[in-house]
Design a protein around this motif. Structure first.
Motif, PDB file in Angstrom:
ATOM      1  N   UNK A  34      14.480  10.691  -1.699  1.00 42.32           N
ATOM      2  CA  UNK A  34      15.577  10.242  -1.091  1.00 42.32           C
ATOM      3  C   UNK A  34      16.082   9.101  -1.600  1.00 42.32           C
ATOM      4  N   UNK A  35      15.775   8.547  -2.751  1.00 44.51           N
ATOM      5  CA  UNK A  35      16.420   7.356  -3.256  1.00 44.51           C
ATOM      6  C   UNK A  35      17.199   7.658  -4.676  1.00 44.51           C
ATOM      7  N   UNK A  36      18.015   6.867  -4.941  1.00 40.79           N
ATOM      8  CA  UNK A  36      18.796   7.079  -5.820  1.00 40.79           C
ATOM      9  C   UNK A  36      18.998   6.000  -7.287  1.00 40.79           C
ATOM     10  N   UNK A  37      17.886   6.009  -7.980  1.00 41.65           N
ATOM     11  CA  UNK A  37      17.648   5.146  -8.956  1.00 41.65           C
ATOM     12  C   UNK A  37      18.008   5.532 -10.448  1.00 41.65           C
ATOM     13  N   UNK A  38      18.663   4.954 -11.333  1.00 43.92           N
ATOM     14  CA  UNK A  38      19.269   5.318 -12.478  1.00 43.92           C
ATOM     15  C   UNK A  38      17.793   5.397 -13.374  1.00 43.92           C
ATOM     16  N   UNK A  39      17.731   6.568 -14.238  1.00 45.44           N
ATOM     17  CA  UNK A  39      16.545   6.903 -15.103  1.00 45.44           C
ATOM     18  C   UNK A  39      16.926   5.977 -16.375  1.00 45.44           C
ATOM     19  N   UNK A  40      15.719   5.363 -16.874  1.00 37.45           N
ATOM     20  CA  UNK A  40      16.073   4.929 -18.172  1.00 37.45           C
ATOM     21  C   UNK A  40      14.961   5.574 -19.245  1.00 37.45           C
ATOM     22  N   UNK A  41      14.183   6.485 -18.805  1.00 31.02           N
ATOM     23  CA  UNK A  41      13.190   7.022 -19.730  1.00 31.02           C
ATOM     24  C   UNK A  41      13.269   8.455 -19.594  1.00 31.02           C
ATOM     25  N   UNK A  42      13.081   9.401 -20.620  1.00 35.29           N
ATOM     26  CA  UNK A  42      13.289  10.680 -20.727  1.00 35.29           C
ATOM     27  C   UNK A  42      11.629  11.095 -21.068  1.00 35.29           C
ATOM     28  N   UNK A  43      11.131  11.718 -20.177  1.00 33.31           N
ATOM     29  CA  UNK A  43       9.821  11.980 -20.040  1.00 33.31           C
ATOM     30  C   UNK A  43       9.403  13.369 -20.438  1.00 33.31           C
TER      31      UNK A  43
END
Length: 107
Positions: A34-43
């Motif tokens: 339920x959060x909204x954080x920007x991704x920095x890693x493509x896993x």
């Protein structure tokens, strides 16, 4: 990364990574919570272990923030299942041994 670190310098990977983050800019684990954080890693969802087909497969990729990649995802990869439980304390991941024992008993 260790053994496969050289793959992350390939031009194909750099293009795929940039495209993936452009199309999927938010951390999937944060969104599940339920959060909204920007991704920095493509896993890689499934570890590629040097298999180029898995390494460059767009369907095998997910966007993660660094905290989730470095904690939750590593925990899951090392144990073969994700953490977490429901309100009664039962493991959520179907791969957890407790759940497989439970299915045999109730089947």
């Amino acid at each position: 990364m260790g053994r496969w670190a050289h793959l992350y310098a390939l031009p194909q990977w750099k293009r795929l990574r940039a495209l993936h983050l452009r199309e999927h800019p938010l951390c999937v684990m944060c969104m599940e919570a339920g959060d909204c954080e920007r991704a920095t890693i493509v896993d890689h969802k499934r570890p590629h272990r040097g298999d180029m087909r898995l390494f460059l497969d767009p369907a095998n990729l997910q966007s993660l923030c660094k905290p989730h990649h470095d904690s939750s995802k590593q925990w899951e990869e090392n144990r073969g299942m994700s953490g977490g439980c429901d309100a009664d304390g039962n493991p959520l991941d179907e791969r957890h041994p407790w759940n497989s024992n439970r299915k045999r008993v109730t089947s």
